[in-house]
Design a protein around this motif. Structure first.
Motif, short mmCIF file in Angstrom:
data_model
loop_
_atom_site.label_atom_id
_atom_site.label_comp_id
_atom_site.label_asym_id
_atom_site.label_seq_id
_atom_site.Cartn_x
_atom_site.Cartn_y
_atom_site.Cartn_z
N THR A 54 0.81 -1.22 0.00
CA THR A 54 0.00 0.00 0.00
C THR A 54 0.84 1.27 0.00
O THR A 54 1.87 1.35 0.65
N SER A 55 0.38 2.25 -0.74
CA SER A 55 1.04 3.56 -0.78
C SER A 55 0.29 4.52 0.14
O SER A 55 -0.51 4.09 0.95
N VAL A 56 0.52 5.76 -0.06
CA VAL A 56 -0.19 6.89 0.51
C VAL A 56 0.31 7.37 1.87
O VAL A 56 -0.25 8.26 2.47
N ALA A 57 1.44 6.84 2.32
CA ALA A 57 2.01 7.34 3.57
C ALA A 57 2.40 8.81 3.41
O ALA A 57 2.07 9.65 4.25
N ALA A 59 1.39 11.12 1.14
CA ALA A 59 0.23 12.00 0.95
C ALA A 59 -0.52 12.21 2.26
O ALA A 59 -0.95 13.33 2.57
N GLU A 140 7.20 0.79 0.98
CA GLU A 140 8.62 1.08 0.94
C GLU A 140 9.00 1.85 2.21
O GLU A 140 8.21 2.65 2.72
N ASP A 142 10.27 4.56 3.27
CA ASP A 142 10.64 5.85 2.69
C ASP A 142 11.62 6.64 3.54
O ASP A 142 12.41 7.44 3.03
N ASN A 154 5.84 1.76 -5.76
CA ASN A 154 5.24 0.57 -5.18
C ASN A 154 4.81 -0.47 -6.21
O ASN A 154 4.56 -1.62 -5.85
N SER A 216 3.56 7.57 -7.45
CA SER A 216 4.69 7.83 -8.33
C SER A 216 4.74 6.88 -9.52
O SER A 216 5.64 6.96 -10.34
N1 GLU Z 1 5.84 4.74 -0.66
C1 GLU Z 1 5.10 5.90 -1.04
C2 GLU Z 1 4.02 6.22 0.01
O1 GLU Z 1 3.62 5.40 0.75
C3 GLU Z 1 4.38 5.74 -2.37
C4 GLU Z 1 5.12 5.21 -3.52
C5 GLU Z 1 4.19 4.95 -4.72
O2 GLU Z 1 3.06 5.42 -4.74
O3 GLU Z 1 4.59 4.25 -5.65
O4 GLU Z 1 3.55 7.34 0.06
#
Ligand code: GLU
Length: 373
Positions: A54-57, A59, A140, A142, A154, A216
């Motif tokens: 999952t992404s969005v950490a 944001a 990830e 980050d 991701n 991304s």
């Molecule tokens: N790892 C990033 C996050 O959680 C997002 C990377 C992506 O959207 O590919 O915000």
């Protein structure tokens, strides 16, 4: 191969959820997360194992800090991720917690996945979590990821995790209905491609680099990830994450999103369990291993097992060494009758002849791919 056939034996599903799906007015779209979690709980009840990337950490952390424009520097992004990640986990934890299901957090970087020891540790952790019925939630790391150790996005992280977990299916949830045959923002005629048999140049061109404001990846990165994942023999789906019931429908084989079929040789070699064995003579061995040919009835000297048309079977030499694995055109009982005979005799002996070969070369994976089976 149809969607339904491809997805029949799927049990371990890796679900990648993009920022564009998870972002809402409060930074996080809580309703969508609940909706997706409900779907995942339903799948779990039906025996599926779920792994989430999952992404969005970033944001979410940015929203918490009340920052509206883009983040200016790498440290700002990393700080935002550190803020948002905790919140993200709490949201998943609450949503699954309502159903008495636990989640586990894994934050990874490229150097964790390329170091053999760490790779094995990650694999062992993931398989234990799945044994315990816990849902791994992966992002990830980050905070520590600078360019040299960054996975990038991701989509690529999910592709690597698919390999580690030996997933049976990857679903990439995003903000479009799938891969379009042309840019949907520019052409009204654009249509979602339902099934991709092979990732050709045309398909790669259909995937543009455009990304949404958050996240991304973009479509090009998703198609690149699909290429890696299908090469492992795993089917890959790109679909719209905000649509109700999307995960349930996809796992049921319904026609939504774009399904990238796994590469056949790998599928045969690594995914399908063999249902029987055919021992071949020296002529048959030469045809398979040296000449790149199909297996004919004349090359078969022994049959083991009770398999049917279309089943995967192993081909062995007279010493018992595995030479190939392929999908058989005839069932065990039929091969017993026609083995050792010329192709021209098939009709006479069986009363019909659907195929000249017992296993066609196109449906076969030969020794190299099988060596570590
Ligand atoms: N790892 C990033 C996050 O959680 C997002 C990377 C992506 O959207 O590919 O915000």
């Amino acid at each position: 191969m149809t969607r339904k056939e491809t997805l029949t034996d799927v049990k371990r599903v890796l679900i990648k959820i993009g920022s564009a799906v998870l972002t809402g007015d409060n930074g996080l779209d809580l309703d969508i997360i609940e909706q997706l979690v409900d779907d995942m709980v339903d799948l779990k009840k039906r025996g599926y194992h779920i792994v989430i990337v999952t992404s969005v950490a970033i944001a979410s952390g940015k929203h918490r800090m009340g920052i509206t424009g883009p983040l200016k520097s790498m440290p700002q992004k990393q700080a935002a991720a550190a803020i948002g990640q905790g919140r993200l986990m709490r949201v998943y934890s609450n949503a699954f917690g309502k159903h008495r299901i636990y989640v586990a957090q894994l934050l990874l970087t490229m150097s964790d996945l390329t170091d053999r020891k760490r790779f094995l540790n990650i694999r062992n952790t993931l398989s234990t979590l799945m044994e315990w019925g816990v849902v791994p939630v992966i992002n990830e790391n980050d905070t520590v990821a600078v360019d040299e150790i960054k996975i990038g996005d991701n989509d690529q992280l999910a592709a690597m995790i698919a390999n580690i977990t030996e997933a049976h299916l990857v679903i990439n949830l995003t903000n479009t209905d799938g891969l379009y045959d042309r840019n949907p923002n520019r052409s009204k005629k654009a249509k979602v491609i339902p099934i991709v048999h092979e990732i050709s140049e045309v398909i790669e061109q259909a995937a543009t680099d455009e990304t949404s404001d958050v996240g991304s990846g973009g479509m090009r990165s998703k198609v690149q990830a699909a290429k890696k994942v299908t090469a492992f023999g795993i089917p890959y789906i790109i679909a719209a994450g905000k649509e109700k019931g999307i995960l349930r429908d996809l796992c049921a084989g319904k026609d939504r999103g774009t399904l990238f079929l796994p590469m056949k040789e790998h599928l045969i070699a690594f995914t399908l369990r063999s249902r029987g064995k055919l021992t071949v003579d020296d002529g048959g061995k030469k045809a398979l291993v040296e000449e790149g040919k199909s297996l004919l009835p004349s090359g078969v000297i022994d049959v083991e097992g009770d398999f049917h048309v279309g089943d995967p079977v192993l081909c062995l030499d007279s010493g018992g060494k595995i030479l190939a694995k392929g999908l058989t055109n005839y069932g065990a009982a039929e091969v017993r009758k026609i083995m050792g005979l010329k192709t021209s005799k098939i009709q006479q002996v069986l009363g019909y002849k659907d195929y000249d070969e017992v296993i066609h070369r196109d449906n076969m994976a030969v020794d190299k791919e099988l060596q570590h089976r």
